[in-house]
Design a protein around this motif. Structure first.
Motif, mmCIF file in Angstrom:
data_model
loop_
_atom_site.group_PDB
_atom_site.id
_atom_site.type_symbol
_atom_site.label_atom_id
_atom_site.label_comp_id
_atom_site.label_asym_id
_atom_site.label_seq_id
_atom_site.Cartn_x
_atom_site.Cartn_y
_atom_site.Cartn_z
ATOM 1 N N GLY A 1 43.424 29.522 24.735
ATOM 2 C CA GLY A 1 43.890 29.192 23.402
ATOM 3 C C GLY A 1 44.905 28.069 23.444
ATOM 4 N N SER A 2 45.297 27.621 22.279
ATOM 5 C CA SER A 2 46.190 26.464 22.201
ATOM 6 C C SER A 2 47.661 26.844 22.308
ATOM 7 C CB SER A 2 45.957 25.704 20.893
ATOM 8 O OG SER A 2 46.152 26.574 19.789
ATOM 9 N N SER A 3 47.974 28.131 22.174
ATOM 10 C CA SER A 3 49.371 28.552 22.276
ATOM 11 C C SER A 3 49.460 29.931 22.903
ATOM 12 C CB SER A 3 50.026 28.572 20.894
ATOM 13 O OG SER A 3 49.356 29.477 20.047
ATOM 14 N N VAL A 4 50.612 30.206 23.494
ATOM 15 C CA VAL A 4 50.843 31.514 24.112
ATOM 16 C C VAL A 4 50.968 32.562 23.011
ATOM 17 C CG1 VAL A 4 52.445 32.881 25.485
ATOM 18 C CG2 VAL A 4 51.939 30.507 26.132
ATOM 19 N N SER A 5 50.106 33.542 23.052
ATOM 20 C CA SER A 5 50.094 34.539 21.992
ATOM 21 C C SER A 5 49.487 35.845 22.502
ATOM 22 C CB SER A 5 49.266 34.035 20.805
ATOM 23 O OG SER A 5 49.118 35.050 19.819
ATOM 24 N N ARG A 6 49.879 36.937 21.855
ATOM 25 C CA ARG A 6 49.278 38.234 22.135
ATOM 26 C C ARG A 6 48.133 38.533 21.163
ATOM 27 N NH1 ARG A 6 53.318 41.766 24.833
ATOM 28 N NH2 ARG A 6 55.125 40.475 25.298
ATOM 29 N N GLN A 7 47.928 37.637 20.219
ATOM 30 C CA GLN A 7 46.949 37.860 19.169
ATOM 31 C C GLN A 7 45.566 37.323 19.562
ATOM 32 O OE1 GLN A 7 47.806 39.696 16.527
ATOM 33 N NE2 GLN A 7 49.830 39.803 17.502
ATOM 34 N N ILE A 8 44.573 38.165 19.446
ATOM 35 C CA ILE A 8 43.210 37.774 19.784
ATOM 36 C C ILE A 8 42.764 36.571 18.977
ATOM 37 C CG2 ILE A 8 40.804 38.542 19.641
ATOM 38 C CD1 ILE A 8 41.810 41.358 20.297
ATOM 39 N N SER A 9 43.176 36.510 17.720
ATOM 40 C CA SER A 9 42.730 35.444 16.820
ATOM 41 C C SER A 9 43.217 34.068 17.248
ATOM 42 C CB SER A 9 43.206 35.735 15.394
ATOM 43 O OG SER A 9 44.615 35.847 15.350
ATOM 44 N N GLU A 10 44.204 34.007 18.138
ATOM 45 C CA GLU A 10 44.748 32.721 18.581
ATOM 46 C C GLU A 10 43.939 32.117 19.727
ATOM 47 O OE1 GLU A 10 47.328 31.037 17.208
ATOM 48 O OE2 GLU A 10 47.229 32.555 15.641
ATOM 49 N N TYR A 11 42.934 32.822 20.190
ATOM 50 C CA TYR A 11 42.155 32.347 21.323
ATOM 51 C C TYR A 11 40.746 31.944 20.866
ATOM 52 C CZ TYR A 11 45.948 34.014 24.153
ATOM 53 O OH TYR A 11 47.194 34.186 24.700
ATOM 54 N N ASP A 12 40.372 30.738 21.217
ATOM 55 C CA ASP A 12 39.096 30.185 20.757
ATOM 56 C C ASP A 12 37.978 30.304 21.782
ATOM 57 O OD1 ASP A 12 41.140 27.615 19.429
ATOM 58 O OD2 ASP A 12 40.197 29.244 18.283
ATOM 59 N N TYR A 13 38.345 30.444 23.049
ATOM 60 C CA TYR A 13 37.338 30.398 24.112
ATOM 61 C C TYR A 13 37.398 31.677 24.936
ATOM 62 C CZ TYR A 13 37.822 25.573 22.713
ATOM 63 O OH TYR A 13 37.896 24.433 21.957
ATOM 64 N N TRP A 14 36.263 32.324 25.067
ATOM 65 C CA TRP A 14 36.194 33.625 25.715
ATOM 66 C C TRP A 14 35.112 33.657 26.785
ATOM 67 C CZ3 TRP A 14 39.380 37.763 24.508
ATOM 68 C CH2 TRP A 14 40.199 37.585 23.395
ATOM 69 N N GLY A 15 35.414 34.367 27.859
ATOM 70 C CA GLY A 15 34.391 34.616 28.859
ATOM 71 C C GLY A 15 33.531 35.803 28.469
ATOM 72 N N GLN A 16 32.580 36.122 29.323
ATOM 73 C CA GLN A 16 31.650 37.221 29.052
ATOM 74 C C GLN A 16 32.215 38.577 29.441
ATOM 75 O OE1 GLN A 16 28.589 36.920 27.418
ATOM 76 N NE2 GLN A 16 29.548 34.945 27.004
ATOM 77 N N GLY A 17 33.269 38.565 30.216
ATOM 78 C CA GLY A 17 33.907 39.815 30.596
ATOM 79 C C GLY A 17 33.425 40.330 31.938
ATOM 80 N N THR A 18 34.280 41.137 32.569
ATOM 81 C CA THR A 18 33.934 41.784 33.823
ATOM 82 C C THR A 18 34.408 43.234 33.766
ATOM 83 O OG1 THR A 18 34.101 41.617 36.245
ATOM 84 C CG2 THR A 18 36.072 41.036 35.003
ATOM 85 N N GLN A 19 33.560 44.139 34.217
ATOM 86 C CA GLN A 19 33.853 45.563 34.092
ATOM 87 C C GLN A 19 34.776 46.035 35.201
ATOM 88 O OE1 GLN A 19 32.667 47.999 31.737
ATOM 89 N NE2 GLN A 19 34.199 49.276 32.785
ATOM 90 N N VAL A 20 35.814 46.756 34.799
ATOM 91 C CA VAL A 20 36.706 47.421 35.746
ATOM 92 C C VAL A 20 36.640 48.917 35.454
ATOM 93 C CG1 VAL A 20 39.098 47.759 36.473
ATOM 94 C CG2 VAL A 20 38.251 45.456 36.000
ATOM 95 N N THR A 21 36.313 49.700 36.475
ATOM 96 C CA THR A 21 36.228 51.139 36.326
ATOM 97 C C THR A 21 37.141 51.797 37.346
ATOM 98 O OG1 THR A 21 33.921 50.981 35.594
ATOM 99 C CG2 THR A 21 34.708 53.141 36.302
ATOM 100 N N VAL A 22 38.075 52.597 36.858
ATOM 101 C CA VAL A 22 39.018 53.304 37.719
ATOM 102 C C VAL A 22 38.668 54.787 37.679
ATOM 103 C CG1 VAL A 22 41.432 53.744 38.240
ATOM 104 C CG2 VAL A 22 40.758 51.589 37.138
ATOM 105 N N VAL A 23 38.370 55.343 38.831
ATOM 106 C CA VAL A 23 37.967 56.748 38.914
ATOM 107 C C VAL A 23 39.076 57.579 39.518
ATOM 108 C CG1 VAL A 23 35.521 56.205 38.984
ATOM 109 C CG2 VAL A 23 36.802 56.310 41.102
ATOM 110 N N SER A 24 39.235 58.778 38.994
ATOM 111 C CA SER A 24 40.289 59.659 39.493
ATOM 112 C C SER A 24 39.764 60.549 40.607
ATOM 113 C CB SER A 24 40.822 60.519 38.354
ATOM 114 O OG SER A 24 39.778 61.239 37.746
#
Length: 122
Positions: A99-122
């Protein structure tokens, strides 16, 4: 156009560690704020951490502060998310975003990756 690509997800036992990476297959990350977000099943996407390409001070969600570390390698055009002391509640798809500025808001980010799965097992 910025095109983030995440790698490094996987399955890990509780208390373990994992490092995610994000690079761009398009333009460099220069002049962008780069953030990590995550989305657990049935929940909304949430902020995890963000770092500015120009300034080193990162910001973290309270839920990961002290356990996760966001960093960048300018020479490799890559940012990282080092995750330690993982908990089952950290299980989610993790997304890298620019995104163009440091923010915690999702709406401030224009470019997104496809994501990667993280699974934590107990």
């Amino acid at each position: 156009q910025l095109q983030p690509v995440e790698t490094g997800g996987g399955l890990v036992p509780a208390g373990g560690s994992l490092t995610l990476s994000c690079t761009s297959s398009g333009p460099t990350f220069s002049n962008y704020a780069l953030g990590w977000f995550r989305q657990a099943p049935g929940k909304e996407r949430e902020f995890v951490a963000v770092v500015s390409w120009g300034r080193p001070n990162p910001y973290y969600a309270d839920s990961v502060k002290g356990r996760f570390t966001i960093s960048r390698d300018n020479s490799k055009n890559t940012i990282y998310l080092q995750m330690d002391s993982l908990k089952p509640e950290d299980t989610a798809v993790y997304y890298c975003a620019g995104g163009s500025s440091v923010s915690r808001q999702i709406s401030e980010y224009d470019y997104w990756g496809q994501g990667t799965q993280v699974t934590v097992v107990s």
